[in-house]
Design a protein around this motif. Structure first.
Motif, short mmCIF file in Angstrom:
data_model
loop_
_atom_site.label_atom_id
_atom_site.label_comp_id
_atom_site.label_asym_id
_atom_site.label_seq_id
_atom_site.Cartn_x
_atom_site.Cartn_y
_atom_site.Cartn_z
N UNK A 284 0.82 -1.10 0.19
CA UNK A 284 -0.07 -0.08 0.05
C UNK A 284 0.97 1.13 -0.03
N UNK A 285 1.99 1.11 -0.37
CA UNK A 285 2.98 2.20 -0.58
C UNK A 285 3.31 2.43 -1.83
N UNK A 286 3.74 3.94 -2.25
CA UNK A 286 4.33 4.35 -3.44
C UNK A 286 5.62 5.25 -3.21
N UNK A 287 6.46 4.75 -4.10
CA UNK A 287 7.84 5.74 -4.02
C UNK A 287 7.46 7.27 -4.42
N UNK A 288 7.63 7.94 -3.48
CA UNK A 288 7.29 9.30 -3.94
C UNK A 288 8.69 10.13 -4.52
N UNK A 289 9.68 9.60 -4.12
CA UNK A 289 10.80 10.27 -4.59
C UNK A 289 12.18 9.76 -4.48
N UNK A 290 13.05 9.64 -5.67
CA UNK A 290 14.46 8.85 -5.28
C UNK A 290 15.68 9.70 -5.42
N UNK A 291 16.29 9.58 -4.38
CA UNK A 291 17.60 10.37 -4.51
C UNK A 291 18.72 9.75 -4.56
N UNK A 292 19.42 10.02 -5.59
CA UNK A 292 20.69 9.22 -6.13
C UNK A 292 21.95 10.11 -5.82
N UNK A 293 22.73 9.40 -4.93
CA UNK A 293 24.16 10.18 -4.22
C UNK A 293 25.15 9.59 -5.05
N UNK A 294 26.09 10.07 -5.97
CA UNK A 294 27.21 9.82 -6.54
C UNK A 294 28.55 9.94 -5.82
N UNK A 295 29.54 9.24 -5.75
CA UNK A 295 30.91 9.56 -5.42
C UNK A 295 31.74 9.26 -6.60
N UNK A 296 33.06 9.61 -6.63
CA UNK A 296 34.00 9.52 -7.43
C UNK A 296 34.44 8.02 -7.57
N UNK A 297 34.78 7.36 -8.63
CA UNK A 297 35.30 6.01 -8.77
C UNK A 297 36.52 6.34 -8.59
N UNK A 298 37.35 5.95 -7.55
CA UNK A 298 38.84 5.96 -7.32
C UNK A 298 39.48 5.25 -8.39
N UNK A 299 39.21 4.05 -8.63
CA UNK A 299 39.87 3.06 -9.57
C UNK A 299 39.80 3.87 -10.94
N UNK A 300 38.89 4.28 -11.38
CA UNK A 300 38.73 5.06 -12.72
C UNK A 300 39.62 6.20 -12.89
N UNK A 301 39.72 7.27 -11.77
CA UNK A 301 40.61 8.19 -11.70
C UNK A 301 41.98 7.82 -11.27
N UNK A 302 42.13 7.01 -10.58
CA UNK A 302 43.67 6.44 -10.33
C UNK A 302 44.20 5.71 -11.35
N UNK A 303 43.59 5.37 -12.45
CA UNK A 303 44.32 4.69 -13.51
C UNK A 303 44.74 5.57 -14.53
N UNK A 304 44.51 7.11 -14.36
CA UNK A 304 44.98 8.05 -15.39
C UNK A 304 46.39 8.36 -14.61
N UNK A 305 47.12 8.91 -15.56
CA UNK A 305 48.44 9.24 -15.06
C UNK A 305 48.45 10.45 -14.57
N UNK A 306 49.17 10.92 -13.61
CA UNK A 306 49.35 12.19 -12.91
C UNK A 306 50.18 12.88 -13.70
N UNK A 307 49.93 14.44 -13.75
CA UNK A 307 50.79 15.27 -14.39
C UNK A 307 52.18 15.37 -13.71
#
Length: 307
Positions: A284-307
């Motif tokens: 008897x319930x319905x979803x009123x609102x969905x909140x999506x919280x994201x964070x940075x994917x460390x594996x993705x960013x760490x795979x890039x070479x640093x300057x």
């Protein structure tokens, strides 16, 4: 003029209902908008997420808190009516806000066995909270208010409706599986202390027997009632029972169930746990609102070479 806060809307709501009429939420929009001299843009302003109108939502919260505080009744789904306590508070409008706040806080404190938030937060230190902690706090407040609305709505329904509800809930929780017509409401004239039955297998050899008591929130269920239910299980030649109520169980009742001997198993579900199950399993319930919280994917960013 800015859109009024929900607590600023409470007094106008009571005044609108003071003549005893029964109204729907939408019936408050025009008179309250007029009370606060709101423009059409303010009335129709949406949340930044696009999920709902701000003004409409605040009226809804004002009604919810007035209902929890015991100043309004809900004679039907989505209907609101002032009661004698609400009329009394109208004579002392300066006391309304503090009365509602104290009543709501008292209601929350009476909750038992609620799921503990990952982060315990105190209201008076909100300035020290991280954004994520504030989000947890807001979620818990909303959830607790919905719990109250669930129980208040159940109490406005008939006893037979409650029996049907608890059978549906157990089915929603997975009991009865894919068995056709696994849930059964017993006839009042010959229920033998059993209000509902869940069949666990096609032939019905395994059964869960249910007793449902739609009691006022402050009415305790003692050991004696649980003993009677266990006796009813024996007569029904069943060793599985669920006792569900909108109120709560005494320590004696809880201890009695814990110390049951033999193969008999009885599960006690009080009002708070009932509201929690209804909420979590979406009955008897319905979803009123969905909140999506994201964070940075460390594996993705760490795979890039640093300057």
């Amino acid at each position: 003029m800015a859109i009024p806060k929900y607590n600023e809307i409470q007094l106008p709501v009571l005044k609108i209902l003071s003549d005893g009429k029964i109204l729907k939420l939408k019936d408050f929009i025009e008179p309250i908008a007029k009370e606060f001299s709101l423009t059409n843009d303010e009335i129709n302003e949406m949340y930044p997420s696009g999920n709902g109108h701000i003004f409409y939502d605040r009226i809804s919260w004002a009604l919810s808190y007035l209902n929890i505080a015991g100043l309004l009744e809900k004679p039907g789904r989505g209907l609101f009516k002032i009661n004698s306590k609400g009329i009394e508070l109208l004579q002392s409008p300066d006391k309304l806000s503090s009365y509602v706040e104290k009543s709501v806080q008292k209601s929350y404190k009476q909750k038992k066995e609620l799921e503990i938030s990952p982060i315990e937060i105190t209201e008076n230190k909100s300035e020290d909270l991280t954004p994520q902690e504030k989000l947890y706090n807001s979620f818990n407040k909303i959830r607790d208010t919905v719990y109250e609305e669930i129980l208040n709505t159940i109490l406005s329904k008939s006893a037979s409706s409650f029996e049907k509800l608890v059978v549906l809930l157990l089915q929603k929780m997975g009991y009865g599986g894919e068995i056709k017509d696994s849930g059964l409401i017993t006839k009042k004239s010959n229920d033998g202390g059993i209000d509902g039955i869940i069949k666990e297998d096609i032939l019905g050899f395994g059964r869960i027997n249910i007793q449902a008591k739609r009691y006022k929130r402050d009415l305790v269920i003692g050991r004696e009632e649980i003993q009677k239910f266990v006796g009813a299980l024996m007569v029904a030649q069943s060793n599985k029972g669920v006792f569900i109520t909108t109120s709560y169980f005494s320590k004696g009742a809880i201890d009695y169930v814990k110390n049951l001997y033999g193969n008999t198993t009885v599960v006690l579900i009080d009002g708070i746990k009932l509201a929690e199950y209804i909420y979590n399993f979406g009955l008897g319930m319905q979803v009123e609102q969905l909140i999506e919280i994201k964070k940075m994917d460390s594996d993705f960013w760490d795979s890039m070479s640093d300057e």
